[in-house]
Design an enzyme around this catalytic site. Structure first.
Site, PDB file in Angstrom:
ATOM      1  CD  GLU A  56      -5.498  -5.762   0.474  1.00  0.00           C
ATOM      2  OE1 GLU A  56      -4.494  -5.754  -0.391  1.00  0.00           O
ATOM      3  OE2 GLU A  56      -5.477  -6.560   1.516  1.00  0.00           O
ATOM      4  CE  LYS A  73      -3.009  -8.366  -4.281  1.00  0.00           C
ATOM      5  NZ  LYS A  73      -3.476  -7.405  -3.396  1.00  0.00           N
ATOM      6  CD  GLU A  79       8.441  -2.834   8.357  1.00  0.00           C
ATOM      7  OE1 GLU A  79       7.639  -3.806   7.915  1.00  0.00           O
ATOM      8  OE2 GLU A  79       9.068  -2.045   7.370  1.00  0.00           O
ATOM      9  CB  CYS A  81      10.217  -0.355   2.492  1.00  0.00           C
ATOM     10  SG  CYS A  81      11.074   0.163   1.067  1.00  0.00           S
ATOM     11  CG  PHE A 122      -0.396   0.352   2.460  1.00  0.00           C
ATOM     12  CD1 PHE A 122      -0.209   1.973   2.780  1.00  0.00           C
ATOM     13  CD2 PHE A 122       0.211  -0.426   3.603  1.00  0.00           C
ATOM     14  CE1 PHE A 122       0.436   2.136   3.884  1.00  0.00           C
ATOM     15  CE2 PHE A 122       0.866  -0.086   4.501  1.00  0.00           C
ATOM     16  CZ  PHE A 122       0.983   1.292   4.819  1.00  0.00           C
ATOM     17  CB  SER A 139       4.628  -7.081   5.526  1.00  0.00           C
ATOM     18  OG  SER A 139       3.982  -8.222   5.344  1.00  0.00           O
TER      19      SER A 139
END
Ligand code: NAD
Length: 497
Positions: free
Chosen positions: A176, A173, A382, A281, A149, A226
């Protein structure tokens, strides 16, 4: 309410599974959009479209591919603002940051425009009498990308432009949580002249991903997300015979040596820790202060952090926006709440923060934790929010050992004026991307991006030369045009004389 569907075979395709997920505006907390979740059958339709398109795209001329990519680059450039607005509306990051994301994604389209050079191959002539050897690279077929995301446009752009430039066809993909930007990227690719089926987008969750991981017609999977999911993707897709690059999470450290310019280091720490509300990240989430720098550095970071303006991403005055979901905001807050009991000093507590007029937004302020023990949850996990941990080390060696003990190895940075120390750091630190007085060392498009240890599963970094290698496979062709005097049976193993 707006519905985000799929993009298959060059057109929007309505979801048929009947399952939808919510997309919220993080600044208001309002549900603005629903996104169709693909069933396994809908993933199959996208893969079938990609497979059919590969029959011609895979052998299309480089000139055909690059002319589409140049047109695509121009279209993306014209739509920067629109893409950035979609990112802000669904992700929450401030508009300037969203524009920066689009710019970094464009870099990879530009790299893909130059694919002619990258795919030149190698030729050795006269390796033996009248024998030449050529090494070429060919596309894999249908490849898939699964994206997170936090960079809803840039991370898809890390993948598909290079993949299709190499002659593959693609099934994406997206996350969402903020799917609209990826759909616009696909629409613009079609507008740029990309043949139908070369780039497809299926929206969805685990159901769609699981089908991608097992689909026999998908040759390779690029994943960014992740660490636990990256590990799962790598294990499952490689077990199913696919080539996989799976980039995971991170805990990026910044080592500040006693001779560093502490004002520059504090500026860098605040920018890199709290930019995009820490949802990067490559965010700096741990500062390791060496020697006597700790107290001075923490004071400077605090002074700067207190001035950051938090607000809706579409307000030009905002420097930091909200977090992606309420649940994530609460999780981030729980690390700050638990920090003192686990031995950290809470210098700034950003929990409980809200923005007037936007009380249902997913807000959290900036938190700064000092003297964080290495076994505290705030350091071990994290957090992916605006929480910066400061740790203390007596010496350079102790600081590097602390960084190298981390299970992650994405990015890291050293702040110093000492060239020798900086050089030693770049050789000794265990991370894939190193900054010297650069807090977020995301490589430019023509170098590759990737971490070490739990930050990447697979052998290839993403984009750059590694990206071209990932999306192609090698073939070596040995050629002889016989002379009339050649001939005769020879059962010996071919050797070159
Ligand atoms: P995530 O792992 O939750 O989701 C990433 C993708 O995986 C999404 O498309 C999601 O739909 C899918 N997914 C989620 N759960 C799944 C499951 N159980 N099975 C199959 N698919 C699943 O990550 P996120 O929260 O969207 O993104 C944030 C994470 O991504 C952070 O950990 C961040 O560090 C990482 N990240 C890493 C990089 C990098 O380059 N290393 C870049 C950006 C983000």
């Amino acid at each position: 309410m707006k519905t985000v569907n799929h993009w298959i075979g060059g057109k929007a395709v309505e979801g048929t599974s009947g399952v939808h997920g919510p997309v919220t505006d993080p600044a208001t907390g309002a549900r603005t959009t629903q996104v169709a979740f693909a069933s396994a059958g809908e993933v199959d339709a996208a893969v079938a479209a990609a497979k059919a398109a590969f029959a011609t795209w895979g052998t299309s001329s480089l000139a055909t591919r690059t002319s589409v990519l140049f047109a695509y680059r121009a279209l993306l450039d014209r739509h920067r603002e629109e893409i950035a607005r979609l990112i802000t509306a669904e992700h929450g990051k401030v508009h300037a940051d969203a524009l920066g994301e689009v710019a970094r994604g464009l870099e990879i389209v530009e790299l893909a425009c130059g694919i002619t050079t990258q795919l030149k191959g190698e030729l050795s002539t006269q390796v033996s009498s009248r024998v030449d050897v050529a090494a070429i690279r060919q596309p894999l077929g249908v490849v898939a990308g699964i994206t997170p995301f936090n960079f809803p446009a840039m991370v898809p752009l890390w993948m598909f432009p290079l993949a299709i430039a190499c002659g593959n066809t693609f099934v994406l993909k997206p996350s969402e949580k903020d799917p609209s930007a990826a759909l616009l990227l696909a629409e613009l690719a079609t507008e740029a002249g990309l043949p139908d089926g070369v780039l497809n987008v299926v929206n969805g969750d685990k159901t769609a991903v699981d089908r991608i991981l097992e689909h026999p017609d998908i040759a390779a999977v690029s994943f960014v997300g992740s660490t636990p999911i990256a590990r799962h993707i790598h294990t499952t897709a490689t077990a199913n015979g696919k080539r996989v690059q799976a980039l995971g999470g991170a805990k990026n450290h910044m080592l500040v040596l006693p001779d560093a310019d502490l004002d520059a280091a504090a500026d860098a720490a605040v920018s890199a820790a709290y930019g995009s509300a820490g949802e990067r990240c490559m965010a700096i989430s741990a500062v390791v202060a060496v020697g006597d720098t700790g107290d001075k550095l923490v004071a400077k970071i605090r002074e700067r952090a207190e001035k950051i303006r938090i607000g809706p991403g579409d307000d030009p005055a905002s420097e930091m926006g909200p977090l992606i979901t309420k649940a994530h905001r609460d999780k981030v807050a729980s690390y700050v709440h638990g920090a003192a009991a686990q031995g950290a000093e809470v210098v700034l507590d950003g929990t409980g923060f809200t923005v007037e007029g936007y009380e249902n937004g997913h807000w959290i302020g900036l938190s700064l934790l000092d003297k964080v023990p290495t076994d505290a949850d705030a350091y071990r996990d994290e957090i992916f929010g605006p929480v910066l941990c400061v740790l203390r080390a007596e010496t350079y060696e102790e600081g590097v050992a602390l960084i190298n003990a981390s299970p992650w190895g994405n990015g890291t940075a050293v702040f110093t004026r000492d060239g020798g120390a900086a050089r030693r750091f770049q050789l000794e630190v265990q991370a894939g991307m190193v900054g010297v007085n650069v807090p977020i060392p995301v490589p430019v498009g023509y170098h590759s991006f990737g971490g070490w240890k739990d930050s990447l599963f697979g052998d290839h970094h993403i984009y750059g030369n590694d990206g071209v290698h990932f999306y192609t496979r090698g073939k070596v062709v040995t050629t002889r045009w016989p002379d009339p005097e050649d001939g005769g049976v020879d059962l010996g193993f071919p050797s070159h004389r």
